[in-house]
Design an enzyme around this catalytic site. Structure first.
Site, PDB file in Angstrom:
ATOM      1  N   GLU A  30       0.819  -1.212   0.000  1.00  0.00           N
ATOM      2  CA  GLU A  30       0.000   0.000   0.000  1.00  0.00           C
ATOM      3  C   GLU A  30       0.860   1.274   0.000  1.00  0.00           C
ATOM      4  OE1 GLU A  30      -3.586  -0.310   2.616  1.00  0.00           O
ATOM      5  OE2 GLU A  30      -2.670  -2.207   3.199  1.00  0.00           O
ATOM      6  N   SER A 160      -6.770  -2.426   1.768  1.00  0.00           N
ATOM      7  CA  SER A 160      -7.060  -1.688   0.531  1.00  0.00           C
ATOM      8  C   SER A 160      -7.590  -2.574  -0.593  1.00  0.00           C
ATOM      9  CB  SER A 160      -5.813  -0.929   0.056  1.00  0.00           C
ATOM     10  OG  SER A 160      -5.449   0.076   0.966  1.00  0.00           O
ATOM     11  N   TYR A 230      -9.554   4.399  -4.618  1.00  0.00           N
ATOM     12  CA  TYR A 230      -8.451   5.348  -4.738  1.00  0.00           C
ATOM     13  C   TYR A 230      -8.352   6.075  -6.079  1.00  0.00           C
ATOM     14  CZ  TYR A 230      -6.992   2.868  -0.582  1.00  0.00           C
ATOM     15  OH  TYR A 230      -6.965   2.301   0.667  1.00  0.00           O
ATOM     16  N   ARG A 268     -10.813   2.731  11.710  1.00  0.00           N
ATOM     17  CA  ARG A 268     -12.027   2.616  10.901  1.00  0.00           C
ATOM     18  C   ARG A 268     -12.470   1.163  10.899  1.00  0.00           C
ATOM     19  NH1 ARG A 268     -10.405   3.061   5.675  1.00  0.00           N
ATOM     20  NH2 ARG A 268     -11.345   1.073   5.128  1.00  0.00           N
ATOM     21  N   ASP A 270     -14.942  -1.601   9.061  1.00  0.00           N
ATOM     22  CA  ASP A 270     -15.732  -1.863   7.855  1.00  0.00           C
ATOM     23  C   ASP A 270     -16.794  -2.911   8.152  1.00  0.00           C
ATOM     24  OD1 ASP A 270     -14.099  -0.086   6.538  1.00  0.00           O
ATOM     25  OD2 ASP A 270     -12.817  -1.621   5.651  1.00  0.00           O
ATOM     26  N   GLU A 284     -13.577  -5.900   9.032  1.00  0.00           N
ATOM     27  CA  GLU A 284     -12.193  -5.697   9.475  1.00  0.00           C
ATOM     28  C   GLU A 284     -12.049  -4.330  10.125  1.00  0.00           C
ATOM     29  OE1 GLU A 284      -9.230  -4.582   6.264  1.00  0.00           O
ATOM     30  OE2 GLU A 284     -10.787  -5.487   5.021  1.00  0.00           O
ATOM     31  N   ASN A 286      -9.255  -1.084  10.371  1.00  0.00           N
ATOM     32  CA  ASN A 286      -8.071  -0.425   9.816  1.00  0.00           C
ATOM     33  C   ASN A 286      -7.500   0.484  10.896  1.00  0.00           C
ATOM     34  OD1 ASN A 286      -8.283  -1.005   6.662  1.00  0.00           O
ATOM     35  ND2 ASN A 286     -10.335  -0.639   7.466  1.00  0.00           N
ATOM     36  N   GLY A 290      -6.597   5.583   5.650  1.00  0.00           N
ATOM     37  CA  GLY A 290      -6.135   6.480   4.601  1.00  0.00           C
ATOM     38  C   GLY A 290      -6.513   7.924   4.884  1.00  0.00           C
TER      39      GLY A 290
END
Length: 320
Positions: A30, A160, A230, A268, A270, A284, A286, A290
């Site tokens: 990433e 990602s 992205y 974060r 998800d 998951e 994070n 980002g």
């Protein structure tokens, strides 16, 4: 969910942060996303008067910290194996006594491993899709039969959407395994949840952790893949993503999942909402989200009046 008033920033003078390393780039899969995140954070901190300098990767950080060139670290190094979300760089900073943003060793390492995160959640009766842990060379067809198609096949330790495939028939399983096997670690075969893709940012604003407004993600294509995250400007982000009791419930679930995984600071979570049952399913966590133009935590923070510069400042305050 985020109804309580925001406390004022704890620090008024940027000089109180001292010399800040913005850890970015690295050698993980990433890297490109991390470089953009880091540039944005660097620009925001400098705009507020913070003495912030970029540091590219763990080796450069180790050299800089041993030389005592920085007082604290803002970590936006994404991923593992040269990224900053697997606990390795956190262990380095702990050993050197340097404060840093985000989760510590345990929360980072556990969240990077999707299989073990799911094991923890299931032990606490937190909902997550059924899965099969697939060793390299294992029988993916048997795994898919056990779960029932369609399934998701992905590396257990990447982010990602790297190496992820959606598989709707038996013929697609081998290609999915070949893609996921390009990346280190075990593979994860997971029952696909068809429904709304949602994410909830978590932020310690100085008075404890709070769930930010949820975001419902509506990609132009079939799903929220790397390009939708992205590259594409056609992905829609609806914030808040839910209403009323559903919004309250998803915030509570995200906070519980975040804490259960040993995480702290910011991150974060998800989540999918099943189209038929309406049930939420955790995917998951994070731990170094980002901070690009397409990123989700800044969008959610903006909904409660925390602009990008203020968000970076508040995250950095977690190191005080």
């Amino acid at each position: 969910m985020s109804a309580r008033p925001l406390p004022p920033p704890r620090l008024a003078d940027a000089a109180g942060f001292g010399r800040v390393a913005v850890l970015l780039g690295g050698t993980g899969s990433e890297r490109a996303v991390s470089l953009e995140s880091g540039r944005n954070v660097l620009e925001a901190l400098r705009a507020r008067g913070v003495d912030a300098q970029p540091v590219d990767g763990i080796a450069a950080l180790a050299e800089a910290l041993v030389a005592r060139r920085h007082d604290r670290v803002f970590n936006v190094l994404h991923g593992q194996h040269g990224g900053g979300e697997d606990g390795v760089v956190q262990g380095l900073m702990d050993a050197l006594g340097v404060p840093y943003t985000g989760s510590g060793v345990l929360g980072s390492a556990l969240s990077m491993d999707k299989i073990r995160t799911k094991q923890v959640w299931l032990s606490l009766a937190l909902p997550t899709p059924a899965y099969v842990r697939l060793a390299r060379g294992g029988d993916v067809h048997a795994a898919a039969r056990a779960l029932g198609l369609p399934v998701i096949v992905k590396p257990s330790q990447e982010g990602s959407s790297v190496g992820v495939s959606r598989v709707f028939d038996d013929a697609g399983l081998e290609d999915a395994v070949q893609l996921a096997a390009r990346y280190p670690g075990e593979l994860l075969v997971e029952r696909m949840v068809v429904g709304d893709e949602l994410t909830v940012g978590i932020l310690d604003t100085g008075d404890g952790l709070r769930a930010l407004p949820s975001i419902r993600i509506v990609p132009k294509g079939a799903w929220y893949d790397y390009d939708a995250k992205y590259v594409s400007d056609e992905t829609q982000y609806l914030c808040p993503g839910l209403d009323g009791d559903d919004e309250r419930r998803i915030g509570e679930l995200a906070l519980a999942a975040f804490v259960a995984a040993g995480c702290s600071g910011w991150g974060r979570v998800d989540i999918m909402r099943d189209r038929n049952s309406g049930d939420f399913q955790l995917l998951e966590v994070n731990t170094a989200p980002g901070m690009t133009s397409h990123s989700l935590v800044p969008k959610a923070a903006g909904q409660i009046g925390i602009g990008f510069q203020d968000l970076c400042w508040r995250v950095l305050e977690q190191t005080l």
